[in-house]
Design an enzyme around this catalytic site. Structure first.
Site, PDB file in Angstrom:
ATOM      1  N   VAL A 100       0.865  -1.170   0.000  1.00 38.58           N
ATOM      2  CA  VAL A 100       0.000   0.000   0.000  1.00 38.58           C
ATOM      3  C   VAL A 100       0.901   1.218   0.000  1.00 38.58           C
ATOM      4  O   VAL A 100       1.848   1.288   0.773  1.00 38.58           O
ATOM      5  CB  VAL A 100      -0.861   0.069   1.280  1.00 38.58           C
ATOM      6  N   ASP A 226      10.109  11.322  -8.622  1.00 39.25           N
ATOM      7  CA  ASP A 226       9.816  10.983  -7.219  1.00 39.25           C
ATOM      8  C   ASP A 226      10.783   9.903  -6.742  1.00 39.25           C
ATOM      9  O   ASP A 226      10.407   8.987  -6.020  1.00 39.25           O
ATOM     10  CB  ASP A 226       8.359  10.517  -7.089  1.00 39.25           C
TER      11      ASP A 226
HETATM   12  N1  ADP Z   1       5.622  -4.338  -9.495  1.00 42.08           N
HETATM   13  C1  ADP Z   1       5.536  -4.527  -8.161  1.00 42.08           C
HETATM   14  N2  ADP Z   1       5.791  -5.747  -7.638  1.00 42.08           N
HETATM   15  C2  ADP Z   1       5.708  -5.955  -6.300  1.00 42.08           C
HETATM   16  N3  ADP Z   1       5.360  -5.011  -5.407  1.00 42.08           N
HETATM   17  C3  ADP Z   1       5.082  -3.768  -5.860  1.00 42.08           C
HETATM   18  C4  ADP Z   1       5.151  -3.464  -7.268  1.00 42.08           C
HETATM   19  N4  ADP Z   1       4.827  -2.164  -7.423  1.00 42.08           N
HETATM   20  C5  ADP Z   1       4.558  -1.688  -6.190  1.00 42.08           C
HETATM   21  N5  ADP Z   1       4.712  -2.634  -5.226  1.00 42.08           N
HETATM   22  C6  ADP Z   1       4.490  -2.469  -3.769  1.00 42.08           C
HETATM   23  O1  ADP Z   1       3.457  -1.517  -3.538  1.00 42.08           O
HETATM   24  C7  ADP Z   1       3.952  -0.359  -2.838  1.00 42.08           C
HETATM   25  C8  ADP Z   1       3.342   0.925  -3.411  1.00 42.08           C
HETATM   26  O2  ADP Z   1       3.658   1.032  -4.793  1.00 42.08           O
HETATM   27  P1  ADP Z   1       4.118   2.387  -5.456  1.00 42.08           P
HETATM   28  O3  ADP Z   1       4.240   2.138  -6.908  1.00 42.08           O
HETATM   29  O4  ADP Z   1       5.344   2.917  -4.782  1.00 42.08           O
HETATM   30  O5  ADP Z   1       2.863   3.335  -5.197  1.00 42.08           O
HETATM   31  P2  ADP Z   1       2.650   4.677  -4.313  1.00 42.08           P
HETATM   32  O6  ADP Z   1       2.464   5.782  -5.313  1.00 42.08           O
HETATM   33  O7  ADP Z   1       1.388   4.449  -3.560  1.00 42.08           O
HETATM   34  O8  ADP Z   1       3.859   4.881  -3.452  1.00 42.08           O
HETATM   35  C9  ADP Z   1       5.457  -0.443  -3.005  1.00 42.08           C
HETATM   36  O9  ADP Z   1       6.138   0.156  -1.936  1.00 42.08           O
HETATM   37  C10 ADP Z   1       5.718  -1.926  -3.062  1.00 42.08           C
HETATM   38  O10 ADP Z   1       5.738  -2.481  -1.752  1.00 42.08           O
END
Ligand code: ADP
Ligand code: MG
Length: 293
Positions: A100, A226
């Site tokens: 999340v 970011d």
């Molecule tokens: N391709 C992926 N594979 C596995 N986990 C993911 C992936 N993309 C995101 N996550 C998990 O979801 C979290 C939030 O994703 P993120 O893209 O950073 O969105 P936000 O804009 O909410 O920060 C990440 O910190 C990670 O733990």
């Protein structure tokens, strides 16, 4: 995922009504019943039955004043996107929550071929929607659907960035599919850099990240915008350390007026992190020059 349960109970007529409400929301803050009938092409009786069902499944919100009308809830929007991705043979099943973030929920999922993938639901601007909902009935602009519009825009932008940088060899999730506010990518193993206790070779990793920034900038014309230890996933489980840069919706092109400022901030963030946590030193201006030349 709760919405998957609802999705399994939906028939084509239900999807048509959901779709009609979605389209109506481009014109109305609350979509009048008559408009749902018109946009769905179904009879008023059929639409009434479907609306009752969708409301019970908590996919839409009903409003009785100033007239009878409906709007999509986030779960309803999720259903539309998941249905489209399933029809396009991109998704077969949704699994557990992987992460999340501030502005997204990420789940693991399976493709029809049995490949594990990550599904990112962009979630933006929900509160402002609730605040303004009651006051305007009809608006000609899109402000009243800000959560829906902003979430879709973020997904489109992220998908575009991944399509630009991934083929150039940047360590980013592989783009697989996209619909509305949802982006499907390869699944990334590991943990964000801020959660890692010990790195075997921090200097090497910092250099590899700078190299990614350079390739994105030089060959894809993309600046992440970011970049930080929260958006770099590191996998220590294999013989060789691997890293992936995630979370690209706020990227800008190198032609953007703020490009240089954002590039500098991205580099400063990672350089400062490695100095603070691993005592690895790199000159910001040197890194900048390396990326730009
Ligand atoms: N391709 C992926 N594979 C596995 N986990 C993911 C992936 N993309 C995101 N996550 C998990 O979801 C979290 C939030 O994703 P993120 O893209 O950073 O969105 P936000 O804009 O909410 O920060 C990440 O910190 C990670 O733990
Ligand atoms: Mg993030």
């Amino acid at each position: 995922m709760k919405v998957v349960k609802a999705l399994k109970q939906l028939q084509p007529e239900d999807m048509r009504v959901l779709n009609a409400i979605e389209r109506g929301m481009a014109l109305y803050e609350i979509v009048p019943f008559d408009q749902i009938v018109r946009l769905s092409g179904l009879s008023p009786e059929e639409v009434s039955i479907r609306l009752r069902k969708l409301h019970k499944l908590d996919l839409i919100r009903r409003s009785l004043t100033p007239y009878l009308g409906y709007v999509l809830k986030v779960a309803g929007y999720d259903c539309l996107a998941l249905n489209a991705l399933s029809k396009a043979n991109i998704l077969y099943a949704i699994g557990r929550k992987l992460g999340v973030g501030k502005e997204a929920d990420v789940y693991d999922a399976l493709t029809p071929a049995g490949t594990r993938v990550a599904v990112k639901f962009h979630r933006l601007g929900r509160t402002s929607f609730r605040q303004t909902r009651r006051f305007r009935v009809y608006v000609g602009d899109r402000r009243h659907i800000s959560w829906l519009y902003q979430s879709r825009l973020a997904a489109e932008r992220e998908y575009e960035a991944l399509r630009l940088v991934f083929p150039k060899g940047v360590h980013a999730p592989k783009p697989i599919g996209h619909n509305r506010h949802v982006v499907v990518t390869s699944i990334i193993e590991g943990a964000p850099l801020n959660e890692i206790k010990d790195l075997p070779n921090p200097k090497e990793l910092l250099e590899a990240i700078i190299e990614d920034v350079r390739i994105a900038y030089q060959e894809a014309g993309v600046i992440h915008g970011d970049l930080s230890e929260y958006n770099i996933i590191v996998d220590l489980s294999k013989d060789e350390l691997t890293h992936v840069i995630i979370d690209w919706p706020q990227w800008v092109s190198t032609a953007h007026p703020s490009a240089e400022e954002l590039l500098r901030r991205d580099l400063r963030n990672v350089i400062a992190f490695f100095k603070r946590k691993y005592d690895v030193y790199m000159e910001l201006d040197e890194a900048l020059e390396y990326v730009r030349s």
